[in-house]
Design a protein around this motif. Structure first.
Motif, PDB file in Angstrom:
ATOM      1  N   LEU A 184      14.746  -0.650   1.915  1.00  0.00           N
ATOM      2  CA  LEU A 184      14.303  -2.045   1.960  1.00  0.00           C
ATOM      3  C   LEU A 184      12.933  -2.250   1.329  1.00  0.00           C
ATOM      4  CD1 LEU A 184      15.497  -2.941   5.578  1.00  0.00           C
ATOM      5  CD2 LEU A 184      16.416  -3.893   3.444  1.00  0.00           C
ATOM      6  N   LEU A 185      12.044  -1.265   1.455  1.00  0.00           N
ATOM      7  CA  LEU A 185      10.654  -1.467   1.023  1.00  0.00           C
ATOM      8  C   LEU A 185      10.282  -0.758  -0.266  1.00  0.00           C
ATOM      9  CD1 LEU A 185       8.954  -1.124   4.532  1.00  0.00           C
ATOM     10  CD2 LEU A 185       9.415  -3.229   3.284  1.00  0.00           C
TER      11      LEU A 185
ATOM     12  N   PRO B  45      16.188   5.708  10.310  1.00  0.00           N
ATOM     13  CA  PRO B  45      15.161   4.693  10.029  1.00  0.00           C
ATOM     14  C   PRO B  45      14.439   4.948   8.704  1.00  0.00           C
ATOM     15  CG  PRO B  45      14.512   6.078  11.889  1.00  0.00           C
ATOM     16  CD  PRO B  45      15.915   6.442  11.547  1.00  0.00           C
TER      17      PRO B  45
ATOM     18  N   VAL C 172       3.792   0.100   2.484  1.00  0.00           N
ATOM     19  CA  VAL C 172       3.272  -0.886   3.431  1.00  0.00           C
ATOM     20  C   VAL C 172       1.759  -0.986   3.370  1.00  0.00           C
ATOM     21  CG1 VAL C 172       2.968  -1.356   5.886  1.00  0.00           C
ATOM     22  CG2 VAL C 172       5.215  -0.843   4.988  1.00  0.00           C
ATOM     23  N   ILE C 173       1.077   0.164   3.326  1.00  0.00           N
ATOM     24  CA  ILE C 173      -0.389   0.122   3.302  1.00  0.00           C
ATOM     25  C   ILE C 173      -0.895  -0.494   2.003  1.00  0.00           C
ATOM     26  CG2 ILE C 173      -2.472   1.556   3.269  1.00  0.00           C
ATOM     27  CD1 ILE C 173      -1.167   3.310   5.395  1.00  0.00           C
TER      28      ILE C 173
ATOM     29  N   VAL D 247       7.412   4.956   2.455  1.00  0.00           N
ATOM     30  CA  VAL D 247       7.354   3.730   3.256  1.00  0.00           C
ATOM     31  C   VAL D 247       5.909   3.430   3.642  1.00  0.00           C
ATOM     32  CG1 VAL D 247       7.991   2.712   5.485  1.00  0.00           C
ATOM     33  CG2 VAL D 247       9.705   3.933   4.124  1.00  0.00           C
ATOM     34  N   LEU D 248       5.188   4.468   4.061  1.00  0.00           N
ATOM     35  CA  LEU D 248       3.801   4.297   4.481  1.00  0.00           C
ATOM     36  C   LEU D 248       2.936   3.805   3.311  1.00  0.00           C
ATOM     37  CD1 LEU D 248       2.364   4.752   7.189  1.00  0.00           C
ATOM     38  CD2 LEU D 248       1.584   6.953   6.332  1.00  0.00           C
TER      39      LEU D 248
ATOM     40  N   ARG E 253       0.548  -2.717   0.256  1.00  0.00           N
ATOM     41  CA  ARG E 253       0.760  -4.172   0.338  1.00  0.00           C
ATOM     42  C   ARG E 253      -0.307  -4.830   1.209  1.00  0.00           C
ATOM     43  NH1 ARG E 253       7.173  -5.247   1.181  1.00  0.00           N
ATOM     44  NH2 ARG E 253       7.960  -3.981  -0.537  1.00  0.00           N
ATOM     45  N   LEU E 254      -0.597  -4.169   2.349  1.00  0.00           N
ATOM     46  CA  LEU E 254      -1.619  -4.721   3.251  1.00  0.00           C
ATOM     47  C   LEU E 254      -2.958  -4.826   2.532  1.00  0.00           C
ATOM     48  CD1 LEU E 254      -0.968  -3.050   6.737  1.00  0.00           C
ATOM     49  CD2 LEU E 254      -0.747  -5.465   6.168  1.00  0.00           C
TER      50      LEU E 254
ATOM     51  N   ILE F 134       9.540   8.827   4.360  1.00  0.00           N
ATOM     52  CA  ILE F 134       8.554   8.332   5.326  1.00  0.00           C
ATOM     53  C   ILE F 134       7.223   8.070   4.635  1.00  0.00           C
ATOM     54  CG2 ILE F 134       7.146   9.025   7.300  1.00  0.00           C
ATOM     55  CD1 ILE F 134       9.541  10.444   8.431  1.00  0.00           C
TER      56      ILE F 134
ATOM     57  N   TRP G 277      16.556   3.653   5.702  1.00  0.00           N
ATOM     58  CA  TRP G 277      16.673   2.194   5.664  1.00  0.00           C
ATOM     59  C   TRP G 277      15.363   1.494   5.346  1.00  0.00           C
ATOM     60  CZ3 TRP G 277      20.716  -0.730   4.850  1.00  0.00           C
ATOM     61  CH2 TRP G 277      21.975  -0.101   4.949  1.00  0.00           C
ATOM     62  N   LEU G 278      14.268   1.981   5.935  1.00  0.00           N
ATOM     63  CA  LEU G 278      12.973   1.385   5.588  1.00  0.00           C
ATOM     64  C   LEU G 278      12.655   1.645   4.120  1.00  0.00           C
ATOM     65  CD1 LEU G 278      10.831   2.207   8.760  1.00  0.00           C
ATOM     66  CD2 LEU G 278      11.645  -0.039   8.016  1.00  0.00           C
TER      67      LEU G 278
ATOM     68  N   MET H 266      10.864  13.446   4.745  1.00  0.00           N
ATOM     69  CA  MET H 266       9.402  13.308   4.737  1.00  0.00           C
ATOM     70  C   MET H 266       8.932  12.493   3.529  1.00  0.00           C
ATOM     71  SD  MET H 266       7.857  16.850   6.158  1.00  0.00           S
ATOM     72  CE  MET H 266       8.467  17.571   7.686  1.00  0.00           C
TER      73      MET H 266
END
Lengths: 138, 138, 138
Positions: free
Chosen positions: B74-75, B67, B128-129, B124-125, B131-132, B121, B70-71, B118
């Protein structure tokens, strides 16, 4: 998200593989009680260990099966992915019954569940490399 | 489904990670015979246990690696995902050889395969954060 | 790849589940030293075995949780996926503390992390079958 009919079958096979694995885990919980192997022990009764090993081996297979079936469905064929996934499900069921009856007889079920996975991995590799080379085979 | 060239490399690294894990499993099957540890036992010979533990530890890592790559692809970046995934593959190989030679020497290979995971991961975090919060960093 | 806000939460819950699993693995490494169980052994001290089993059981759950939350997010609802995933995370944390304190008390945390997973699997199955039958429920 809308999906095609063959993709729906890939989802169903995926859900069945997860449900099968959960069911194997429930059998281990039942075997703990029946053969008196209290947590955290995972050894001490040879028959319990068979159920435990079926579950563990299914974990090892599931971790490869899931990315294999999805990459194959997306890059090669969703219909074939669902078909090969069904062979995997049957192979795991045979593995469960033969291993718990006699560990020495586990080869056939093992082969029947790992061959479709290897085929899918190989298919994905051929699909991607042939595309990179400019001559897509799928 | 059509995919970009960097994504093709992510698929290839994924397939290699699955193939590597399958190969480690085959070595365990060979070690069962060589060190006379019949199923369902997983203990009884210290050298067999090293091969067994390499396989199990690789399972633990693979479940997070898949995961994560892949995340991240993609991100954040498919190219970097393929690169970090290649470091993971090399780290696992070093882990295999050092652990089976001497369990005490396993740290380097372990670090080399867990650090890229790591990093992905964390990436990715952050992606996403950020972007939010309305300030996408990737 | 752009993603919606609910999907961002699914990514965050996914990353937290991976981080939680990595943390449980680090605790096992610490317990190896503290309870003097040198690799490759995985038995020999009952308290070490509790930490080891929490990690292993979390591996079994994570392998089902990841495809369940993503299929559910894509086919049913990303918002509900993030919510159910949060219950899973809390359940795993309770499982960790109760199991390592007393293995007999592990049922509640186990149920709290496996029920959301089963609900998501069931939701995915209902979504796909209802679509195949031409009466999509989600």
């Amino acid at each position: 998200m809308p999906i095609t009919t063959p993709m729906s079958w890939v989802v169903i096979v995926t859900v069945l593989a997860l449900a099968q694995f959960i069911a194997f885990g429930m059998v281990v919980a039942w075997a703990r009680v029946k053969f008196k192997v209290a947590a955290p022990a995972i050894t001490g009764n040879e028959v319990f260990e068979r159920y435990f090993r079926v579950h563990m081996n299914s974990l090892e297979q599931l971790v490869v099966f899931l990315p294999a079936i999805w990459l194959f469905a997306l890059l090669v064929s969703a219909g074939w992915a669902a078909g090969l996934g069904t062979v995997y499900l049957a192979g795991r069921l045979i593995y469960f019954f033969s291993y718990t009856k006699d560990p020495k007889s586990r080869s056939m079920g093992f082969a029947l569940s790992s061959l479709p996975v290897m085929l899918m991995i190989l298919g994905v590799l051929v699909a991607v490399i042939s595309r990179l080379l400019g001559h897509p085979l799928f």
